[in-house]
Design an enzyme around this catalytic site. Structure first.
Site, PDB file in Angstrom:
ATOM      1  N   GLU A 389       0.857  -1.188   0.000  1.00 37.98           N
ATOM      2  CA  GLU A 389       0.000   0.000   0.000  1.00 37.98           C
ATOM      3  C   GLU A 389       0.886   1.227   0.000  1.00 37.98           C
ATOM      4  O   GLU A 389       1.924   1.247   0.654  1.00 37.98           O
ATOM      5  CB  GLU A 389      -0.892   0.085   1.260  1.00 37.98           C
ATOM      6  N   ASN A 390       0.466   2.243  -0.739  1.00 33.90           N
ATOM      7  CA  ASN A 390       1.073   3.562  -0.658  1.00 33.90           C
ATOM      8  C   ASN A 390       0.081   4.529  -1.262  1.00 33.90           C
ATOM      9  O   ASN A 390      -0.378   4.332  -2.387  1.00 33.90           O
ATOM     10  CB  ASN A 390       2.410   3.602  -1.425  1.00 33.90           C
TER      11      ASN A 390
END
Ligand code: NAG
EC number: 3.2.1.21
Length: 492
Positions: A389-390
């Site tokens: 995730e980012n």
């Protein structure tokens, strides 16, 4: 000329060759991520989760009192999602399976055939478009009956999680090659903000972490034993926040390392390191426990057999990367008789000058990317990593240039981690495909590459600027030449 000088000269010569073209490795995988509870809706077609239960008790728990009963309606509109993914050209889609949709009561005796059909259709639809599914088995949505038994604090959860995973391997494992067991968190076992709101900091959180790790390891060994012919890659996901010393003092540096070990090492050291909790954590909790009158440490112990069982139970590591914190040494906090905060003895804060996203905790700190990844590389022997995730939150703007800038800065730092630091990063997933239900802040903070109209019964999806930018990035496998380095004045 000293060796030191030579290194500098070589660095000056090679640095442009390594980094100037901003190119990702040929086999690097790009994706986007989501989680079941935040996008699916389809509330009537699954069992109740802990989050549902607490929302029913007090809907003000969510800042806009909204819920996830429809959310993005992906339970009905997954084909649209697949079209969007296909347009983006992603290599993989990280989504999660709702435990309560497969097993409405959480227990393995009663399988919901509609749940199996739904995920089969999603997986087949993705594969038809050449998109690899990367499937998370648990992402914050525990079936409510299991919480009634204590949830992750009851050791039986590890067995029940294994039973659930067996059903997933049996039904989907012929087509899913990347599995993430657990998106780590013990929120709600050491605080009263998050469901299940078990306010037992310094006890409940440690118990939950230990059982989470055992559950993960059971599923790993299940994949490598009973289901070994599926040749699945198994990973665990950790929240990769970076903790930077607030000053050069030894006290603050030690406090920062304690914060890393208590927040990141607590999960990683058992699975990716020695098989046991980090030494610093063991020493600190033992010390405070003794002072508090406990005969033995509040931190549960891993037995010798458990250490052997959990150590190296992975094929890859997933790291969620959003932000960084500064750390200063503080006195032991005595507002509670015992607590995780008292054990860690670290004051964690962010610089008010750092640029922020809509979420108050999310400060734009791309410099933290290389630091957390290098720390993991050095401590845990350079495991294969996916950035799972980012992302960046805003109010839902279609022209989301701030999100584009954020992703450019973080991806640039990621390239440097790969090229300069030799971190073994295999892929990157942007959070998130769609604006969605952001837990305790409901629909007030948006992370999507696609806007979702939550007032529209059809939940119309509209591409944002970031979706077009990301599509181009994936096509070229290369960052734009112009990195907006002065967009954010978030210097360390
Ligand atoms: C409901 O939750 C809100 C927000 O956390 C809190 O302020 C309020 O006291 C809660 N109400 C009850 C009855 O517990």
């Amino acid at each position: 000329m000293t060796i030191f000088r030579k290194c500098i000269y070589l660095f000056l010569i090679f640095e442009p060759i390594f980094c100037a073209n901003n190119k990702f490795p040929d086999d690097f995988l790009f994706g986007v991520a989501s989680s079941a509870y935040q996008i699916e809706g389809g509330y009537d077609s699954r069992g109740k989760t802990t989050f549902d239960h607490h929302w029913e008790l007090n809907s003000s728990m969510v800042s806009d009192s909204s819920n996830a009963k429809i959310a993005c309606d992906s339970y009905h509109q997954y084909q649209k999602d697949i079209e969007l993914l296909s347009y983006l050209g992603v290599d993989f889609y990280r989504f999660s399976i709702s435990w309560a949709r497969i097993l409405p009561n959480g227990f393995p005796n009663k399988i919901n055939p509609d749940g199996i059909r739904y995920y089969n259709a999603l997986i087949d639809g993705l594969l038809a478009k050449n998109i690899q599914p990367m499937v998370t088995m648990f992402h914050f949505d525990l079936p409510k009956p299991l919480q009634d038994l204590g949830g992750w604090t009851n050791p039986i959860i590890a067995d029940l999680f294994e039973e659930y995973a067996r059903i997933l391997f049996k039904n989907f494992g012929d087509r899913v090659k990347y599995w993430i067991t657990i998106n780590s968190n013990t929120w709600g076992y050491g605080d009263s903000d998050w469901p299940p709101m078990v306010d037992q900091s310094g006890f409940g959180d440690y118990l939950a972490i230990k059982n989470t790790i055992l559950g993960h390891a059971k599923v790993y060994h299940l994949a490598k034993g009973e289901f070994r012919e599926q040749e699945a890659q198994i990973g665990f996901v950790v929240d990769g926040r970076w903790y930077e010393p607030g000053s050069e003092s030894t006290q603050d540096r030690d406090a920062a390392e304690r914060a890393r070990d208590f927040n990141v090492g607590l999960w990683l050291n058992p699975i990716y390191g020695s098989g046991d909790f980090p030494q610093i954590v063991k020493e600190r909790v033992k010390l405070t426990s003794e002072k508090e009158g406990f005969a033995k440490s509040r931190l549960p112990q891993f037995t010798a057999d458990e250490i052997k069982f959990v150590k190296n139970s992975f094929d890859f590591l997933g790291v969620n990367i959003y932000t960084s914190f500064l750390v200063k040494d503080v006195d032991e906090q005595n507002d509670k008789e015992f607590s995780w905060d008292k054990d860690v003895k670290a004051g964690v804060y962010q610089d008010v000058k750092w640029e922020g996203a809509k979420s108050d905790w999310l400060k734009v700190t791309p410099w933290g990317v290389r630091k957390i990844l290098s720390w993991i590389k050095q401590k845990y022997d350079n495991p294969p990593i996916f950035i799972t995730e980012n992302g960046f939150s805003d109010a839902g703007e279609i022209e989301d240039l701030e999100r584009v800038n954020f992703m450019k800065l973080y991806l640039k730092a990621l390239l440097e981690a790969i090229d300069r630091d030799g971190v073994n990063v295999k892929g990157y997933a942007a959070w998130s495909l769609l604006d969605n239900f952001e837990w305790l802040v409901g629909y007030t903070e948006k992370f999507g590459l696609y806007h979702v109209d939550f007032a529209d019964p059809g939940r119309r999806r509209t591409p944002k600027t970031s979706s077009k930018w990301y599509k181009k990035l994936i096509e070229r496998r290369q960052l734009d030449e112009t990195i907006p380095s002065d967009t954010y004045k978030t210097e360390l």
